[in-house]
Write a protein that holds these residues in place. Sequence first.
Motif, PDB file in Angstrom:
ATOM      1  N   SER A  13       0.812  -1.218   0.000  1.00 45.54           N
ATOM      2  CA  SER A  13       0.000   0.000   0.000  1.00 45.54           C
ATOM      3  C   SER A  13       0.845   1.268   0.000  1.00 45.54           C
ATOM      4  O   SER A  13       0.317   2.367   0.199  1.00 45.54           O
ATOM      5  CB  SER A  13      -0.937   0.009   1.213  1.00 45.54           C
ATOM      6  N   ALA A  14       2.167   1.152  -0.203  1.00 50.79           N
ATOM      7  CA  ALA A  14       3.057   2.315  -0.086  1.00 50.79           C
ATOM      8  C   ALA A  14       2.708   3.399  -1.094  1.00 50.79           C
ATOM      9  O   ALA A  14       2.696   4.592  -0.759  1.00 50.79           O
ATOM     10  CB  ALA A  14       4.509   1.878  -0.240  1.00 50.79           C
ATOM     11  N   THR A  15       2.442   3.017  -2.344  1.00 47.45           N
ATOM     12  CA  THR A  15       2.078   4.018  -3.349  1.00 47.45           C
ATOM     13  C   THR A  15       0.784   4.711  -2.964  1.00 47.45           C
ATOM     14  O   THR A  15       0.648   5.937  -3.115  1.00 47.45           O
ATOM     15  CB  THR A  15       1.933   3.369  -4.738  1.00 47.45           C
ATOM     16  N   MET A  16      -0.172   3.943  -2.452  1.00 45.23           N
ATOM     17  CA  MET A  16      -1.434   4.531  -2.004  1.00 45.23           C
ATOM     18  C   MET A  16      -1.193   5.509  -0.856  1.00 45.23           C
ATOM     19  O   MET A  16      -1.814   6.584  -0.796  1.00 45.23           O
ATOM     20  CB  MET A  16      -2.405   3.438  -1.559  1.00 45.23           C
ATOM     21  N   ASP A  17      -0.263   5.172   0.049  1.00 42.20           N
ATOM     22  CA  ASP A  17       0.050   6.066   1.161  1.00 42.20           C
ATOM     23  C   ASP A  17       0.622   7.393   0.647  1.00 42.20           C
ATOM     24  O   ASP A  17       0.287   8.465   1.164  1.00 42.20           O
ATOM     25  CB  ASP A  17       1.064   5.412   2.102  1.00 42.20           C
ATOM     26  N   VAL A  18       1.489   7.308  -0.366  1.00 38.78           N
ATOM     27  CA  VAL A  18       2.118   8.511  -0.918  1.00 38.78           C
ATOM     28  C   VAL A  18       1.072   9.413  -1.572  1.00 38.78           C
ATOM     29  O   VAL A  18       1.035  10.627  -1.332  1.00 38.78           O
ATOM     30  CB  VAL A  18       3.217   8.124  -1.930  1.00 38.78           C
ATOM     31  N   VAL A  19       0.221   8.818  -2.389  1.00 41.53           N
ATOM     32  CA  VAL A  19      -0.827   9.594  -3.063  1.00 41.53           C
ATOM     33  C   VAL A  19      -1.796  10.169  -2.045  1.00 41.53           C
ATOM     34  O   VAL A  19      -2.191  11.344  -2.117  1.00 41.53           O
ATOM     35  CB  VAL A  19      -1.579   8.721  -4.090  1.00 41.53           C
ATOM     36  N   CYS A  20      -2.182   9.356  -1.078  1.00 39.53           N
ATOM     37  CA  CYS A  20      -3.125   9.791  -0.041  1.00 39.53           C
ATOM     38  C   CYS A  20      -2.546  10.958   0.757  1.00 39.53           C
ATOM     39  O   CYS A  20      -3.241  11.937   1.036  1.00 39.53           O
ATOM     40  CB  CYS A  20      -3.442   8.627   0.895  1.00 39.53           C
ATOM     41  N   ALA A  21      -1.262  10.879   1.103  1.00 37.49           N
ATOM     42  CA  ALA A  21      -0.612  11.946   1.861  1.00 37.49           C
ATOM     43  C   ALA A  21      -0.613  13.256   1.081  1.00 37.49           C
ATOM     44  O   ALA A  21      -0.866  14.328   1.638  1.00 37.49           O
ATOM     45  CB  ALA A  21       0.818  11.544   2.219  1.00 37.49           C
ATOM     46  N   ALA A  22      -0.340  13.170  -0.213  1.00 40.16           N
ATOM     47  CA  ALA A  22      -0.319  14.371  -1.049  1.00 40.16           C
ATOM     48  C   ALA A  22      -1.704  15.002  -1.144  1.00 40.16           C
ATOM     49  O   ALA A  22      -1.856  16.223  -1.002  1.00 40.16           O
ATOM     50  CB  ALA A  22       0.201  14.031  -2.437  1.00 40.16           C
ATOM     51  N   ILE A  23      -2.726  14.175  -1.358  1.00 39.08           N
ATOM     52  CA  ILE A  23      -4.092  14.691  -1.490  1.00 39.08           C
ATOM     53  C   ILE A  23      -4.570  15.287  -0.170  1.00 39.08           C
ATOM     54  O   ILE A  23      -5.158  16.373  -0.132  1.00 39.08           O
ATOM     55  CB  ILE A  23      -5.052  13.580  -1.960  1.00 39.08           C
ATOM     56  N   LEU A  24      -4.283  14.587   0.943  1.00 38.52           N
ATOM     57  CA  LEU A  24      -4.657  15.118   2.252  1.00 38.52           C
ATOM     58  C   LEU A  24      -3.950  16.435   2.532  1.00 38.52           C
ATOM     59  O   LEU A  24      -4.476  17.296   3.245  1.00 38.52           O
ATOM     60  CB  LEU A  24      -4.300  14.105   3.348  1.00 38.52           C
ATOM     61  N   GLY A  25      -2.754  16.584   1.959  1.00 45.21           N
ATOM     62  CA  GLY A  25      -1.980  17.801   2.160  1.00 45.21           C
ATOM     63  C   GLY A  25      -2.399  18.950   1.273  1.00 45.21           C
ATOM     64  O   GLY A  25      -1.725  19.987   1.242  1.00 45.21           O
ATOM     65  N   GLY A  26      -3.487  18.778   0.521  1.00 47.93           N
ATOM     66  CA  GLY A  26      -4.011  19.881  -0.270  1.00 47.93           C
ATOM     67  C   GLY A  26      -3.544  19.938  -1.703  1.00 47.93           C
ATOM     68  O   GLY A  26      -3.803  20.919  -2.408  1.00 47.93           O
ATOM     69  N   VAL A  27      -2.856  18.908  -2.168  1.00 47.73           N
ATOM     70  CA  VAL A  27      -2.434  18.870  -3.570  1.00 47.73           C
ATOM     71  C   VAL A  27      -3.601  18.363  -4.406  1.00 47.73           C
ATOM     72  O   VAL A  27      -4.155  17.300  -4.122  1.00 47.73           O
ATOM     73  CB  VAL A  27      -1.208  17.944  -3.766  1.00 47.73           C
ATOM     74  N   SER A  28      -3.963  19.112  -5.426  1.00 45.46           N
ATOM     75  CA  SER A  28      -5.110  18.735  -6.253  1.00 45.46           C
ATOM     76  C   SER A  28      -4.702  17.727  -7.316  1.00 45.46           C
ATOM     77  O   SER A  28      -3.684  17.901  -7.992  1.00 45.46           O
ATOM     78  CB  SER A  28      -5.701  19.971  -6.932  1.00 45.46           C
ATOM     79  N   ILE A  29      -5.504  16.687  -7.479  1.00 39.33           N
ATOM     80  CA  ILE A  29      -5.238  15.709  -8.543  1.00 39.33           C
ATOM     81  C   ILE A  29      -5.559  16.291  -9.912  1.00 39.33           C
ATOM     82  O   ILE A  29      -5.232  15.695 -10.934  1.00 39.33           O
ATOM     83  CB  ILE A  29      -6.043  14.408  -8.323  1.00 39.33           C
ATOM     84  N   TYR A  30      -6.184  17.467  -9.912  1.00 39.34           N
ATOM     85  CA  TYR A  30      -6.497  18.144 -11.173  1.00 39.34           C
ATOM     86  C   TYR A  30      -5.403  19.155 -11.549  1.00 39.34           C
ATOM     87  O   TYR A  30      -5.517  19.851 -12.547  1.00 39.34           O
ATOM     88  CB  TYR A  30      -7.851  18.844 -11.067  1.00 39.34           C
ATOM     89  N   GLY A  31      -4.358  19.208 -10.739  1.00 38.87           N
ATOM     90  CA  GLY A  31      -3.206  20.029 -11.058  1.00 38.87           C
ATOM     91  C   GLY A  31      -3.344  21.486 -10.659  1.00 38.87           C
ATOM     92  O   GLY A  31      -4.433  21.988 -10.394  1.00 38.87           O
ATOM     93  N   GLY A  32      -2.190  22.151 -10.599  1.00 40.49           N
ATOM     94  CA  GLY A  32      -2.171  23.592 -10.414  1.00 40.49           C
ATOM     95  C   GLY A  32      -2.136  24.107  -8.996  1.00 40.49           C
ATOM     96  O   GLY A  32      -1.867  25.286  -8.776  1.00 40.49           O
TER      97      GLY A  32
END
Length: 322
Positions: free
Chosen positions: A249-268
């Motif tokens: 689940s490491a990749t999921m943890d990385v993506v989840c951490a970024a999204i929780l941190g306010g990084v938009s998956i839609y960019g910008g």
Amino acid sequence: MIARLQNRWTAMHFIKKLTILIYIVIVLAGFLVLNHFKPSFFALNNIKNILIQGSATGIMTFGMTFVLITCGMDLSVTPVMSFASVMGAVVMQKTGNAILGILAILLTGILCGSINGISVAQFKMFPFVVTMAMMIIAQAAGTLISNSRTIPVPQEFIKIATGTIWGIPIPIFLLFFFAIFFQLLLTKTTFGRGVYAIGINPDATTPCGLPSKGILFSAYAISGFTAAVGGIILTAKLGSASLSTASDSATMDVVCAAILGGVSIYGGTGSIVGPLAGAMFIVAMQNAFNLFGVNYYVALIVKGCIILAATLSDTILAKQRG
């Protein structure tokens, strides 16, 4: 028209504030429960362990942040990390030199990230497909090179996980060093502004004099580099390298951490500070699950629900941005 834009901005601002408030309430509630049932969670040694455990995830999240801000995705971070670790362990096994092993890990990670970057930036291939292909390649190459076995590393290399710099454990030092470095790179340089510009409108970067292909390529190369640094920390901590260096689940943890941190998956949008907090939250949550003896698969379900909730709020905000 102006009134409509003002209403949209007000709604977006309200939703963003409400989302942050909900997150804060959930985190505070969780801390209160932990303080009541498991006060050992807040012990200094446990906090230090959380920072050490989260150092690799946090550093890999920094690289993922660059990719996500460009409206991309890197599914290959965990396999690349494991593959790079295996390459470094083989070099150290052959030479007995930890420095050469570190260089091999870093070069392997950067090479994999660069291949992703060339494919996306130069050949206009879809990031999801490209990084999924790299994920498969890295897993297969790592299996062939390691022959599906665990490769030990020398004691000199293990000191990366056990040693200190100015009294600070090396993994924690590296975590905050790269957090500061990448935050400055993202917010205080022309390159960083280009990363945001690509995520907002990639067609507008060239007329503004920004090398869009070079910036996009660099974002994936940085992701490969941070995957390699994460591999160095985890390999040193485990004392060996294998394809199971990181959890499934490491990749999921990385993506989840970024999204929780306010990084938009839609960019910008996004920064480094938010994903750093997100990574620590994910690791702290896993630590709490371990203290309470929560089933591994139940923990995965919770993580998946968190990603869904964070993505939903991000989608609502993206629609408001229009």
